[in-house]
Structures are given as structure tokens and as C-alpha cells.
Write a protein that holds these residues in place. Structure first.
Motif, short mmCIF file in Angstrom:
data_model
loop_
_atom_site.label_atom_id
_atom_site.label_comp_id
_atom_site.label_asym_id
_atom_site.label_seq_id
_atom_site.Cartn_x
_atom_site.Cartn_y
_atom_site.Cartn_z
N SER A 170 45.35 17.74 -29.16
CA SER A 170 44.78 19.23 -28.93
C SER A 170 45.24 19.53 -27.51
O SER A 170 45.06 18.77 -26.53
N ILE A 200 42.76 14.49 -32.08
CA ILE A 200 41.66 13.69 -31.16
C ILE A 200 40.50 14.52 -31.13
O ILE A 200 40.50 15.90 -30.71
N GLU A 201 39.48 13.88 -31.28
CA GLU A 201 38.16 14.46 -31.11
C GLU A 201 37.33 13.52 -30.40
O GLU A 201 36.87 12.32 -31.01
N GLY A 202 36.82 13.73 -29.11
CA GLY A 202 36.04 12.77 -28.51
C GLY A 202 36.58 11.44 -28.40
O GLY A 202 35.59 10.71 -28.69
N GLY A 203 37.81 11.27 -28.15
CA GLY A 203 37.96 10.10 -27.89
C GLY A 203 38.47 9.17 -29.06
O GLY A 203 38.71 8.15 -29.09
N TYR A 204 38.33 9.74 -30.27
CA TYR A 204 38.48 9.21 -31.52
C TYR A 204 39.64 10.11 -32.26
O TYR A 204 40.01 11.25 -32.16
N LEU A 208 45.25 6.80 -26.39
CA LEU A 208 45.10 8.12 -27.40
C LEU A 208 46.42 8.68 -28.09
O LEU A 208 46.39 8.78 -29.04
N PRO A 212 40.48 7.75 -21.49
CA PRO A 212 39.57 8.72 -22.28
C PRO A 212 39.30 8.24 -23.82
O PRO A 212 38.39 8.42 -24.13
N TRP A 267 38.07 5.66 -26.81
CA TRP A 267 36.76 5.11 -27.11
C TRP A 267 37.30 3.60 -26.87
O TRP A 267 36.76 2.72 -26.75
N ASP A 317 37.66 19.68 -26.31
CA ASP A 317 37.36 18.96 -27.50
C ASP A 317 36.53 17.60 -27.12
O ASP A 317 36.37 16.76 -27.84
N PHE A 318 35.97 17.70 -25.94
CA PHE A 318 35.08 16.66 -25.48
C PHE A 318 36.03 15.20 -25.41
O PHE A 318 35.31 14.21 -25.72
N PRO A 321 33.81 9.74 -24.14
CA PRO A 321 33.60 8.50 -23.97
C PRO A 321 33.54 8.00 -22.53
O PRO A 321 32.89 7.12 -22.16
#
Lengths: 309, 1192
Positions: free
Chosen positions: A46, A96-100, A135, B620, B622, B659-660, B664
Motif C-alpha cells: 500500500s 499489507i495491513e499492520g505488518g501482515y 514485507l 516493520p 511481524w 495502514d499502520f 508491530p
């Protein structure tokens, strides 16, 4: 396909004349190859400029972009036709959303693409990000897992924000090549390709600058710091990849949902039966018969037998 | 408030008596002066010239007196009318007074008379202005002196600013403005001395015209005099607040008069002794002055002005005596002496001026001529001096010398001296400058504490003197010494910060700098609550000091800052560090992790020692958090030794991670270092020169918008990660790119024109400075919620105590259950029973009438009938009661007898009740509150009354939520009997509403041994807030006399983890059947905290108690906790008025002045009375709310 009405590619007219002629020529080349439809899938993290890139190719604001807000989870397809040639560009949300990896978004994309053919994958990233991290690898892996390794044969790496001056005084071309190398390495690792896989070397890296501040040359074409007009370049690369002999990726249920578990290993069932029959049932039957034969009859049974006779 | 009262008292005599007296006294004084002066008087001719002006002046002066009186009167009025306001003023004079003071000061007298507070303020303000004037004068003197020795100037000006700062307490803007003006003026003065008097006069035009004309004059003469003068005036004007203020104006006159006299004296001496003796004389005069001020002050106490005159009369011995006295009393005399030295110099110069102008004789002669009107003479003197003062002060020594040149022989001689003085003015004054400083500090004290509070102290002590007041102020200083120290340190911090800012090329007007200074000021204010006034002047002084220190460049800056850099990989951590130091400290590589391990680098930036800790980049994803943790662990180990002062969290400005995706990473940081790491963190956005992205409409968004948005995103992520939504991290922008725009000075400039490096450093340093100040002031941000829990832990002693003090009835065995409350009553009843016994059977037969029959009766008959009816009813009830009682007694006896038999009372009871209601009977439904819900849920909550020993009932809460049936809990009760004689009761209740659950459980038992002695033991458990409170209590009751019953009790409560113990003593005294008193007292201690409490309860019952309805109770409770005394009183009386009317009066009041009075009248007789209820309704409708209940 039904999701969006196919419209005339008016955006083509907005390009600089030089670009237009180049594009028309390229499209003609495609038509020569009897390609009348081109479906381009745009994927990436993103905030790297996927939607902007789509808009740049189309030449109009087809997809809304907001630099500070995350787009929705729905992919969007933009279709434009020109003299019988249809170009479909599928813009996808960031993965990618919040590291996942955002699995939900991925699912939605997959289902959106059901029964569509992907001619070209544009893997978008930024040129001005210096580092690659896990990522990136995750994104590549997610794409590979979704559409198979084959998709990389029809992939282009698009680097946005190409108008930059490299840090530490590195020459622009060197910077680009280094960045490309890093990304290609990620793709190779993420797609689990072998090091010497010809696919990797066949992936082109295209530079893109979507910003309105992009430099222009004397013929009013948007150019990169190294002087190339990037829109024709991008379309050219797309054409090149399309005209390769590789077949397009057709997204069917199998591809999306993976192999049907019900079908898997069906062939072994008779063998298993046979094995079972010969190595399990037979010995047991034998053992039972044996047992019955060797049985010491109880007294009352003997008595009974005697009485009967 | 006290002060106000005193003030009122003192105010009254003022206007009439004292004025005259003063005048008289003045007359004497001036005459004396005149005499003195006459001897020296050189040019009587000028008298004539000056006379008219003198007259004018007198007018003015009278005017001013009038105003003073007026204001005093108004003060009085104000006191009477708006004592509240004044009270306020009295209580917090520095602030409020100042507030108004500046305003009214500007506008002048006319206005001030109208407004109450203004007038009050006027006095103070005037005094303040005077003080200020004095300061400024002082300042100028110092300045003139200091022009020669530059270094001192700053110090002095600093002092001055401090003084003025002290004067102005920091909050009020008008004052601050005033302060600023002052400051400006003083700086102007520094520039050139000449304009000074003008500005001065301009500034306090009014004050000069008012009774301070003398001041101005004196200021011309010499600042020290003025100092004293103003001090006195300060006292005098402060007096209005204390007591003696009646003499305010008067005293001022005195002062001026005295000073006038002194001044001539001085001049005289100067003129007389043109030799070196002058010094001595001056000393003498100084002594005079002091003594006179002494005299005045004592006078103003004794109203004995003659002393002053005497002392003025110039008997040196007396003066010396006085000086001796002073010398004994306080070290301030040293100051005074030093002052005198200064006076010497300045006084001589002034005398020279005077002699040049030839006006002094004029004055004196004027005084002679107009001996009657002393005031006039004074005023003339004053004004002449004033006029002359303007010129004379304006005139510098050269000018004076010029004037001197025109002088006579005598003055020529003085001129010699003058020249000497002027020549020496550099040296001796410079020499006396250091003394001035302590003197100045000493003087700041009265200004620092212009509060009337301190002034009354010396008054009450009985000795009123400048020195003493000074002393007391010193002592008050001693009280606030600690605070002063604090302030000094804060000031040092401020200076340090300003120096840092200066080095970074930031002006004090920079937002960050201003903010830091503001916060420092705020901290200071918070710190010094009582005397804590922070002026803008501390800033000015600090800035002056900082500038000077920086200019000198000698003193090394004692400051170092450790900065740690955290952030994602590749955002430019190492590059930023390199940029900070302007050299390559760390190798950077765009494509590789340049930094592999934690490392630090020490360097200097603009002479400031900076240590930066570089860390490897974080990832970044996880899946990489394990790796991040490893890195952060190494960081943690690294910073264990030298913790960083500030943490920079770096991110790229041009990354649109919306998107934050950094969540993590941020979470891991928070986990590793705790959320507190973000409290001292600065968000740094690198690549700040990158162009803003195109907005949704295709046009490029503005850079500021871009930064704001991006900052918001990062900030939000940090807030979420830290779990603290209040976090506000400062943001700094950084651009490390070599192609970054550079200004002429070679500094990198961002697209918004900001030079980022100093800004970043300033932010870091500011954080460090604030942390320093915080650590110093121990104002550390307590983590949220901590104070709450701390408070919650402290046992609520008053609550526990009051529950302990409650008198509980002794538990009884089931068979005793139906006995009366206490057997004592029984006995009493028994004894009284026989008295009023009239046989009911004796009465004639009585037939009840039907309603119709009653209607037919005449009024008299009706009355008689109802009386008879009532009597009969009462009688009947009485009879019933008696029978009941008898029955009870019988039962008791029976029970006692049956006790011998081996039977189980439990069974007994069961049998008994079983016989009555062996079949469970459904209990009537509880009335539920009316609701709009269609469904009537009562049936769901029916319950049975069974013979079961366990009594189980639902708990109904009628004031519950909407749509909620109020059944919220369950109540269980049971009475056991242990060993046949120990009753044991168990009560438990569990309620749960939507928010919290409450548990309440009580187990109580009691043991009766001997006659009238019993011990009860109880265990309570209940929820208090979020904790459970366990209480174990025990009580022993013994009736030592027939009518008296004493109880002693103990209790232990465990609430949370706090154990508190309490003791109580209770005494119950039953005076008669009708009157009963219960007195209880106790103490509760827990966690080193003790609460004391006591209660008194008195009941007065009706003559025939169970029948009569009248009942009066008086309740009184006292609770002392933390020295906080709470007294509550509760009176309730119920009186039956007539047959169908009942009056209930209730009143309660506590020592805070809050109370409630309610009178309730019940009547079923006159329905019309109900119409009264309409009155408030109507009133309300009309708009005059009147309620039957007055509450607060």
C-alpha cells in the motif's frame, strides 16, 4: 468484466502527441499479434502508487487516490477500448495491513479475478525506498501463492517515484540498478525461484513517475531523470511481455482454491484397496480360519454334539 | 478577612482626627525644618518667585490628600459593602490588586473612586508604582554608575528586573504589560539617563501628583532616600490592608515632610561643611532618615509625631542611638549604612544640584513663610524638587558643574566638593555598588511581599520600623528561602536554555523556546504556590543574562544531551546523525543496513556536547519482530549505563504508510522499553524535502498539509502502540540529502523555510531542559491512574470510623427476640406502669357514631365527640400494649423455665412457626416502578414465605435503569443458636447491576454473661469501590448503672492491603422514659493516619411513647481527619399539632456552612392547606423561585 462498463479510451488523447504516436504504434504492434484485449493486474504494497500508476496509464483519473487514506478492500477494474482494442487494468488494494499480509484483501482480489485472464502483472514498488524488507518478500510470496510461479513470467516490476536524486551522490542509473537488483532478489526469494531461473532475468524493471511535478521534455512528454519518456517505455515493456510466447494466466477456480482435495490421490485408491485386501483382509481371514480349526471345543458343545448324534 | 475587619476598625478614626493631628505635627516638623533651613538659607529672594508655584503645588497636594482620603473612605465603604471583594483583595493582594492596579493607575484618580476595588488598589498600586519608581531610580543611579563599569550593569538591571518581577506576579497580562513597559523603560535608561525622569513622570503621572510628589523630589535628590521613602509609603499604603492605614495618607505626608526636612538638613550640612566632613554629615542625615522613619513608624503606631520632629530636629545622638538600635536588631542596617554611603555620593550631588538651582532655600523659606500651611510648604518643596528633579536628574554631572560655576562662594566650595563627588562618583559609587545590590535585594523583599499579611505582624508585635519590617520580611524570606532557591535554580535552567537557543541561533520568540519558557514558568508557579509569582521578568533577566554570558563566551555551558535514534531500517538514522554533526560519523549505505550494532558518538554542535546513540534499523513486519527484539535488547543493554535524554523516532516523511504497517515495530518498542519511552520521544520525519504527493483531485497538496497529515499518521500509530491517547510528541523534520536546499549560512533549509537542524536540536534540548526542571521540581509526570490507585489505597478512615461508631443492637436469642429493645426500658415501663393506670373498665360505655350521625352533630358536639373518641382509642391501644407486655413477660418467664428442659430452641421455633404457616405462602408482589414496558415482570419474581430457617428475599432497586426490573440481588438471612445461648446471625446480600457487583455479608454473634454484660463479635464483608473490605469487630456492653450503659468496642478492617484498627467508647444514658442520650467517641488508625470522631445523639420522646407521636432527636457528630474538622449537626422534631396534623421540622448543618432546613406539615384535616403547595408553583411560574427547602 461486467463490473465496469467499457468506455472509449479518451485518456489517450490527453497524452503528449509524441507519446500518443508511440502508444498508437505499440498498440498496432499488439494488434498485429492478434491481441485485442489486454488485462493488466497491478499489485504491490500500500501507498506505493498503484492507483496513480493506473491513472497514469489510462491518462485520466479513473481511480480515486488519496495519499493519506487507505483505500478500500475492493479491487477496481478500469476498461478502455480503442478501435477494437480493449485494455483492462485491475487496480488492487495494498496487500499489507499492520505488518501482515492482508489475507482478506487477497481473497477478495482472487475472487474478483475469477475467470479472468491476466496478461500482465505489474508489481509496483517505490524507487526511493532504499531497503527491501521481509514485507516485500511476503507480498511476492502471496502473489506467487495465489497465481502460481508462472505469473512472474508475465510480470513487470514498476518502480514509482522515479524522479529522485539518489542519496550519497550515487549516479541515477546505478541507484536504479541497485534498487532493481534488490527487488529482483526479493522476487526471486519470495517466488521460490531458483537463482538461475530464466524467469528472474526476464523480469523487466520499469520506472514510473506519477507526480504532477514530473519533468517533461521538449515534446511535453513526461520523462525520467535519465531522459526516457516513461509512459511509452512502460507500454512498450508491456507489449514486449505480452508478445512473448508465454501464455497468459487464466484465473480459474483451481488456481484460486488450489487443487481440489477430493481429487487428490484418487489414483491410489485401487492400489490401497488391493493392498488392504491382500495384506490386511487375507491374513486376518486366514488367522480366523486357523483359529476356528484349532479351537478346543468346550465340554457342553461336545455334549451337545453327542446328544444330537 | 481578618485584615479586612481590622481595616474597617482602623479606618473610621482616620478621616477626622488624624488629619488635623497630622497637619499640626507637620506644622511642627516643618517649622523645625524651617528653622534649620533658615540658618542656612542663602537666598531669600527666590522665595517670592517660588511662592505661586508653591501655592499651586499645595493645591495639587491637597487634591492628592483629598484623593487619598477619598480612597480611604471608599475603602471603608468598600469594606462595608463588598467585604467579599475586599476580602479577596486582602487574601490575595498581590494578584488581584496588581491586576486592577495597573488599570486604575493608568486612568487616574477620578475613575478609581468609583470602583471599589480600584480604590483599594490605588493605594497599593501607588505604593507599587512608587516602589517601581524607586527601583527605576535606583536603576538609573546604578546605571549611571555602572556605565563606567559595564559588567555590573547587567547584574543590576537583572536585579531590577527581578524586583519588578517580584512586584508583578506573573499571571495577569495587564500587569505583565506594565512590567514590560517597565522593562523597556529600564533598558532605555540604560541607554541614556536623560529621558528617564520624563518617562518616569509619564508613567506614574498620577502617582507623582498624588501624595508621592515628595517621592519624585526625593528621587531627584537621591535614590536611597526614595527607597526608604517608598518603603515607608509602601508600609503606609500597605497599611490600609492591615490596620494602621488610617494614617496612610497622613503618614505619607509625614514621610514626605520628614524627608523634606531631612533633605534640607542634608543640604544644609552639605552647604555648611564643604569639607570632607560631609561624609559624616551625610551619614548623620542618613541616620536621621532612618531614625525618622523609625520615628514615623513608631509614631504611626503611637500617633506620636513629635518624636519624629525631635528626631528630625537633627539631634545626631538620638539618631545614632536609633542607628545603634537598628544595628542591634538586624543586619539590614548594614544595608542602610551602605545606602548611606550611596546617599553620600548621590546626596551630595543632589545638594549640588539644589544649590545650583537655588531652590532649596526657596523651599525652606516658603516653609518659613507659610509656616502655618505645612502641607503647602511641603508640597512646594516637593514640587520644586520635583521640577528641579526633572532637570537635575536629567542634568548630568557636567551640567551640574556648569550650574555650579554660576554659584556663590559657598556653593563654590560645595562645588569643589561636588567636583570631588562627581569625580569620585565613578569610583566610590561603583564601590558602593556592590552594597547596593544587597540593599536592592533587601528592598525586593518588601516588594516581593507587598502583601498586607506580613505587615500586620510587626504591628502586632508592637514595634514598627522599617528595619523591623524588613526583618520580618527577611524572615518571611527565610520561609520562602527554599522557594527562592528553587526559583534561582529554575532561573539558571532558564538561562541555560536561552543560551542553548542562542547558540542554535533561535530567538526567544521561537515557538519552541517560548513554549519551554512558559512551561518553566508554569512549573515554577505550581511549585511556589504561596509566594510563587513568576514574572515575565525572570525571562527578561534570564535572557539578558544568557545574552551576556554568550557574548562573553567565557563561561562554558554546562549542558550535554544524549540522544538515541530509533526507527525503521533505511529511514536515515545514521544519515541524520551525520547531518547533526556535519561530518560522516557513521557510514551509510542506501541499500544495506549501514548500522549493524548499537553505537554511540560524541561530538559538539555549536559548542554543546551532544552524544548520539545510533541503533540498527528495525523491521516493520511481524515476522521480523523477533529480530527487532534482539536489536532492542542490545539497545537496552547499551543504554543501561547511560540512558538517553531524548529518543528520536525516525520515519520518512514521504512514506505513505496509512495502514499502520509500523504497528508491530512500534509495539515491540513499547514492549521493550515501556510506554514511557514515548513520553520523551520526538517524531522525526526524514526526507523532509520531498515534494508532497498529489491530492485526490490531482493538484499537489501543500507542504504543510503534507507534514501535518503525515505527522498525524505517525502520531496516531505511536499513540496506539503506547496505549496512551494523550501522547503529543513534538515533530521535527530532517533532510539529509546532499541536494537539500542550503541557505547562505550553509544550513539546510526545508521547503517550508525551516532550518531543520537547530530546530531538531532545540527540541531535543528543550525536552532535556524540561526533564531537568521536572526532576528538580519533582513534578515528574506521574503515570496515569497512579494517583488514583494511591488514593484508593489509603483507607477511608472517616467512613470506617463512622461505621464503627454506629451503635448496634445486641443480638438476641430467638426467644428473646420479641423482647423490647433493651430490658432497661422494660423495667422503666414496669415502674411507670402502675402510675397512670386507670381502669378502662371504669369508663362509661361508648358507642361509635356513623359518619352520617357525625355530620348531624354541632361543632361543639363534634369536638367533644372526637376528643372522647381519641381518648378512648388511646386508652384502648394502651390497654392492648400493656397486655402484650404482660404476655411477653409471661413468655419470658416461660422460656426461662423451659430452658431447664432439654429442648432445642430451634425445634421449638420451628414447631411454633410450623404450626402457623407450615405451607409455604406466596409473598405479595413487590411494587415495581411504573414502566412503559408492556410486559409486567412481577410474576417472575414471586417468592414464597416458607417455614425455612433461611430467609431469602430478592433485593429490589427501584431507581434502576429503564426497562429493567429492579430485582438486582438476593438477600439471605438466618439466625442460628449456638450452644443454646449464643445467637448467631448471618446476613448476606449480593447485588449486581449493569456496572458493578456488590457483596455484603455480616456474621454476628453475642454472648451474654452475667447481668447486663454482653460481648458481641461481628464479621463484615462488603465491597467498597473495587475492593472488598473485611471488618472484624467486637463490642462489650455493660450496664454499670440502672440508667446507664457503657460500651467499648474494637474493630479491624482490611481494605485492599491496608489494615486499619479502631477503638470506640460509647455511653448510653436513659434519663427517663422520655429522654435518652447516646454519646460515642472513637478513633481509627491506619497507614499512619488517624481519624478521630465523636457523636452525640439525644432522643426526646412523647410522654406516652408508643402512642404519642411526638419525637425530637438531636444528633451531633464530629470528625477530625488530617486536621480537617467536620462537624455536623442534625435536629429533627416531630410534633403532632391537633388531631390530624403533624409537623416535622428538620434541620442539619455542618461546619462548612452547608445545611438544610425543612419543615413538613402533614394534615388530613384541612384539604385547603394543600393549596399552599400551589404558591411555590405559581411563584416559580412567575419567575421567583421559592422553595420550602433551602439547601446548598
Amino acid at each position: 468484466m461486467a463490473s465496469s462498463i467499457t468506455r472509449e479510451w479518451v485518456g489517450l488523447k490527453t497524452f503528449a502527441p509524441a507519446t500518443q504516436t508511440k502508444l498508437v504504434e505499440l498498440l498496432g504492434r499488439l494488434e498485429e499479434k492478434n491481441v485485442d484485449k489486454l488485462t493488466i493486474l497491478v499489485m504491490g504494497k500500500s501507498g506505493v502508487g498503484k492507483s496513480s500508476t493506473v491513472n497514469s496509464i489510462i491518462g485520466e483519473r479513473a481511480v480515486t487516490i488519496n495519499p493519506f487514506q487507505s483505500e478500500g478492500l475492493r479491487p477496481a477494474m478500469v476498461s478502455r477500448t480503442r478501435t477494437g482494442f480493449t485494455i483492462n487494468i485491475i487496480d488492487t488494494p495494498g496487500l499489507i495491513e499492520g505488518g501482515y499480509i492482508n489475507d482478506q484483501a487477497l481473497e477478495i482480489i482472487k475472487h474478483f479475478l475469477l475467470n479472468k485472464t491476466i496478461d500482465i502483472l505489474l508489481y509496483v514498488d517505490r524507487l526511493d525506498t532504499y531497503r527491501v524488507d521481509s514485507l516485500d518478500k511476503l507480498v511476492v510470496r502471496a502473489i506467487t501463492d495465489s497465481f502460481g510461479k508462472e505469473i512472474w513470467k508475465r510480470a513487470l516490476i514498476v518502480l514509482t517515484h522515479a524522479q529522485l536524486s539518489p542519496p550519497d551522490g550515487i549516479p541515477y542509473d546505478e541507484f536504479v540498478s541497485k534498487r532493481s537488483e534488490a527487488l529482483l532478489k526479493v522476487v526471486r526469494q519470495g517466488a521460490r525461484l531458483r537463482k538461475d531461473d530464466p524467469v528472474v532475468s526476464s523480469i523487466h524493471v520499469v520506472l514510473v513517475e506519477n507526480s504532477g511535478r514530473c519533468n517533461k521534455n521538449e515534446s511535453d512528454e513526461k520523462i525520467l531523470p535519465n531522459g526516457t519518456a516513461w509512459i511509452p517505455n512502460l507500454v512498450e515493456k508491456i507489449t514486449e511481455v505480452t508478445t512473448r510466447s508465454n501464455k497468459s494466466i487464466f484465473v480459474d477456480k483451481k488456481l484460486i482454491e488450489g487443487p481440489n482435495p477430493n481429487q487428490r490421490g484418487k489414483i491410489f485408491i485401487p492400489i490401497l484397496f488391493a493392498l488392504q485386501y491382500f495384506f490386511v483382509i487375507k491374513p486376518i481371514e486366514r488367522a480366523i480360519k486357523n483359529d476356528v480349526a484349532n479351537e478346543a471345543k468346550p465340554l457342553w458343545a461336545i455334549r451337545e454334539a453327542k446328544r444330537r448324534f | 478577612m481578618e485584615e479586612v475587619e481590622v481595616f474597617q476598625e482602623a479606618m473610621e478614626p482616620k478621616d477626622h482626627l488624624d488629619d488635623q493631628e497630622v497637619k499640626d505635627n507637620h506644622g511642627d516638623a516643618v517649622v523645625d525644618k524651617g528653622d534649620d533651613a533658615a540658618t542656612v538659607n542663602a537666598s531669600p529672594l527666590t522665595v517670592l518667585d517660588e511662592a505661586p508655584s508653591a501655592a499651586q503645588n499645595t493645591d495639587k497636594f491637597e487634591e492628592s490628600i483629598g484623593v487619598a482620603e477619598e480612597s480611604a473612605q471608599d475603602n471603608e465603604k468598600v469594606e462595608l459593602v463588598a467585604s467579599d471583594e475586599v476580602g479577596k483583595v486582602g487574601q490575595e493582594p498581590p494578584d488581584s490588586v496588581h491586576l486592577d492596579g495597573v488599570d486604575s493607575g493608568g486612568t487616574g484618580r477620578e475613575v478609581s473612586c468609583d470602583e471599589s476595588s480600584n480604590i483599594i488598589d490605588d493605594g497599593l498600586q501607588r505604593s507599587e508604582l512608587n516602589g517601581a519608581q524607586e527601583q527605576s531610580d535606583l536603576n538609573t543611579d546604578e546605571v549611571t554608575v555602572a556605565q563606567e563599569n559595564g559588567a555590573m550593569v547587567d547584574v543590576d538591571s537583572g536585579l531590577v528586573s527581578e524586583k519588578s518581577e517580584d512586584e508583578d506576579s506573573g499571571f495577569v497580562t495587564p500587569r505583565e504589560n506594565g512590567g514590560v513597559i517597565w522593562e523597556n523603560r529600564s533598558t532605555e535608561k540604560v541607554d541614556d539617563v536623560v529621558p528617564e525622569p520624563n518617562t518616569e513622570s509619564e508613567f506614574n503621572k498620577m502617582s507623582n501628583q498624588d501624595f508621592d510628589a515628595g517621592d519624585l523630589k526625593e528621587s531627584n535628590f537621591d535614590p536611597e532616600f526614595r527607597g526608604n521613602n517608598t518603603k515607608e509609603q509602601l508600609n503606609a499604603s500597605a497599611m490600609p490592608y492591615s490596620e494602621t492605614q488610617d494614617h496612610a495618607g497622613e503618614e505619607v505626608h509625614e514621610n514626605s515632610a520628614l524627608r523634606n526636612s531631612e533633605l534640607p538638613e542634608e543640604v544644609i550640612t552639605d552647604l555648611k561643611d564643604n569639607t570632607l566632613d560631609i561624609d559624616i554629615n551625610n551619614e548623620g542625615t542618613a541616620g536621621d532618615e532612618i531614625s525618622s522613619s523609625f520615628g514615623q513608624s513608631t509614631k504611626c503606631k503611637d500617633y506620636n509625631n513629635d518624636d519624629a520632629n525631635d528626631s528630625k530636629a537633627g539631634s545626631d545622638s538620638e539618631d545614632q542611638e536609633a542607628v545603634g538600635e537598628i544595628g542591634g536588631t538586624s543586619p539590614d542596617i548594614h544595608d542602610a549604612m551602605e545606602d548611606r554611603e550611596l546617599i553620600q555620593a548621590t546626596g551630595s550631588s543632589s545638594s549640588l544640584q539644589n544649590s545650583t538651582a537655588d531652590e532649596i532655600p526657596v523651599q525652606i523659606t516658603a516653609a518659613d513663610l507659610k509656616g502655618l500651611k505645612d502641607d503647602q510648604s511641603q508640597v512646594s518643596a516637593v514640587d520644586n524638587h520635583g521640577d528641579q528633579g526633572l532637570s537635575s536628574v536629567a542634568g548630568e554631572h557636567e551640567k551640574i558643574q556648569e550650574n555650579n560655576a554660576k554659584e556663590k562662594e559657598t556653593t563654590q566650595a560645595t562645588r569643589d566638593q561636588n567636583s570631588e563627588v562627581s569625580s569620585s562618583s565613578g569610583n566610590p559609587v561603583a564601590a558602593s555598588n556592590p552594597p547596593v545590590r544587597p540593599a536592592g535585594l533587601g528592598r525586593t523583599a518588601p516588594l516581593l511581599e507587598p502583601t498586607p499579611r506580613t505587615v500586620p505582624q510587626p504591628r502586632t508585635n508592637g514595634t514598627v520600623s522599617n528595619t523591623q519590617s524588613r526583618q520580618t520580611e527577611d524572615s518571611s524570606n527565610g520561609e520562602t528561602e527554599e522557594y527562592d532557591e528553587t526559583r534561582e535554580k529554575l532561573q539558571m535552567i532558564r538561562v541555560k536554555f536561552l543560551r542553548l537557543a542562542h547558540r542554535l541561533g533561535q530567538t526567544p520568540h521561537n515557538v519552541v523556546v517560548a513554549q519551554v519558557l512558559y512551561r518553566l514558568g508554569l512549573a515554577e508557579q505550581l511549585r511556589g504556590r504561596n509566594g510563587g509569582r513568576v514574572g515575565a521578568f525572570s525571562f527578561d533577566r534570564a535572557s539578558a543574562m544568557a545574552e551576556q554570558l554568550e557574548a562573553a563566551g567565557q563561561e562554558p555551558l554546562d549542558f550535554s544531551c544524549t540522544i538515541m535514534v530509533l526507527g525503521k531500517t533505511g529511514v536515515g538514522k545514521s544519515a541524520t546523525i551525520n547531518s547533526i554533526f556535519d561530518e560522516v560519523k557513521f557510514n551509510t549505505d542506501a541499500f544495506q543496513n549501514g548500522t549493524k550494532k548499537v553505537q554511540d558518538v560524541v561530538g559538539t554542535v555549536q559548542g554543546i556536547k551532544v552524544r548520539v546513540i545510533d541503533t540498527p534499523g528495525l523491521s516493520p513486519s511481524w515476522s521480523d519482530q523477533r529480530h527487532n527484539e534482539k536489536i532492542l535488547h542490545s539497545v537496552k543493554r547499551f543504554i543501561n549505563k547511560t540512558p538517553p535524554d531524548i529518543v528520536l523516532y525516525l520515519d520518512r516523511l514521504d512514506m505513505q504508510s496509512r495502514d499502520f504497517s509500523d504497528m508491530p515495530l512500534l509495539r515491540t518498542i513499547t514492549e521493550m522499553f515501556g510506554p514511557s519511552i514515548w513520553f520523551n520521544a520526538i517524531v522525526v520525519l526524514t526526507h523532509a524535502a520531498s515534494a508532497p504527493p498529489d491530492g485526490p483531485n490531482g493538484t499537489a497538496s501543500s507542504y504543510d498539509m503534507f507534514v501535518t497529515q503525515r505527522n498525524h499518521v505517525v502520531q496516531q500509530a505511536i499513540r496506539q502502540a503506547a496505549g496512551d491517547m494523550r501522547l503529543m510528541n513534538p515533530v521535527a523534520l530532517v533532510e539529509n540529502h546532499s541536494a537539500c536546499r542550503i541557505n547562505r549560512a550553509g544550513q539546510r533549509v526545508l521547503p517550508n523555510g525551516q532550518i531543520w537542524k537547530p530546530h531538531l536540536l532545540l527540541l531535543s534540548f528543550a525536552s532535556k531542559i524540561l526533564a531537568e526542571a521536572n526532576a528538580f521540581l519533582k513534578l515528574q509526570d506521574s503515570p496515569p491512574g497512579k494517583p488514583y490507585t494511591a488514593r484508593a489505597r489509603a483507607p477511608p478512615l472517616p467512613f470506617l470510623l463512622s461505621s464503627l461508631l454506629q451503635s448496634r443492637p445486641q443480638l438476641k436469642l430467638p426467644e428473646e427476640q420479641f423482647g423490647d429493645e433493651d430490658s432497661l426500658d422494660d423495667d422503666l415501663d414496669e415502674s411507670s406502669d402502675s402510675d397512670d393506670e386507670t381502669e378502662p373498665d371504669d369508663l362509661p360505655p361508648f358507642k361509635r357514631l356513623t359518619k352520617a350521625q357525625v355530620g348531624q352533630l354541632s361543632r361543639a358536639q363534634k369536638k367533644a365527640y372526637f376528643d372522647e373518641l381519641e381518648y378512648r382509642e388511646k386508652f384502648f391501644m394502651k390497654k392492648q400494649l400493656k397486655e402484650e407486655k404482660k404476655q411477653r413477660r409471661m413468655l419470658k418467664k416461660m422460656a426461662e423455665s423451659t430452658k431447664e428442659l432439654p429442648s432445642d430452641p430451634n425445634e421449638n421455633v420451628e414447631d411454633e412457626s410450623g404450626g402457623a404457616a407450615s405451607v409455604p405462602v406466596p409473598m405479595p408482589d413487590l411494587a415495581l416502578p411504573a414502566s412503559f414496558d408492556s410486559d409486567n415482570p412481577t410474576h417472575r419474581y414471586r417468592y414464597l414465605d416458607s417455614s425455612n430457617q433461611w430467609l431469602v428475599r430478592p433485593v429490589l432497586e427501584t431507581h434502576g435503569w429503564d426497562h429493567d426490573v429492579g430485582y438486582e440481588g438476593l438477600n439471605v438471612e438466618r439466625l442460628f443458636v449456638l450452644k443454646e445461648k449464643m445467637p448467631l446471625s448471618f446476613t448476606g446480600q449480593v447485588t449486581k447491576d449493569k456496572k458493578d457487583a456488590n457483596v455484603q455479608m455480616e456474621v454476628a454473634t453475642s454472648l451474654k454473661y452475667g447481668e447486663g454484660k454482653s460481648t458481641s463479635l461481628g464479621f463484615d464483608m462488603q465491597t467498597v469501590g473495587k475492593d472488598l473490605a473485611y471488618t472484624l469487630r467486637s463490642e462489650t456492653k455493660f450496664s454499670n448503672f440502672r440508667r446507664n450503659m457503657a460500651t467499648a468496642g474494637l474493630s479491624f478492617t482490611l481494605l485492599g492491603d491496608a489494615l486499619s484498627a479502631g477503638v470506640k467508647v460509647e455511653d448510653k444514658f436513659v434519663a427517663s422514659k422520655r429522654f435518652k442520650v447516646v454519646i460515642a467517641g472513637g478513633a481509627m488508625a491506619g497507614r499512619g493516619d488517624v481519624a478521630y470522631g465523636g457523636s452525640l445523639e439525644a432522643h426526646l420522646r412523647d410522654k406516652d411513647y408508643p402512642l404519642g407521636r411526638s419525637l425530637s432527636t438531636l444528633g451531633l457528630s464530629v470528625m477530625d481527619w488530617h486536621g480537617d474538622l467536620a462537624v455536623g449537626c442534625n435536629v429533627q422534631s416531630q410534633i403532632p399539632v391537633g388531631r390530624y396534623t403533624n409537623l416535622v421540622a428538620r434541620a442539619n448543618l455542618n461546619n462548612r456552612g452547608a445545611g438544610q432546613v425543612s419543615i413538613r406539615l402533614n394534615s388530613s384535616e384541612q384539604l385547603q392547606i394543600a393549596l399552599i403547595g400551589l404558591i411555590p408553583l405559581l411563584k416559580k411560574m412567575v419567575g421567583y423561585p421559592q422553595q420550602l427547602q433551602f439547601g446548598q
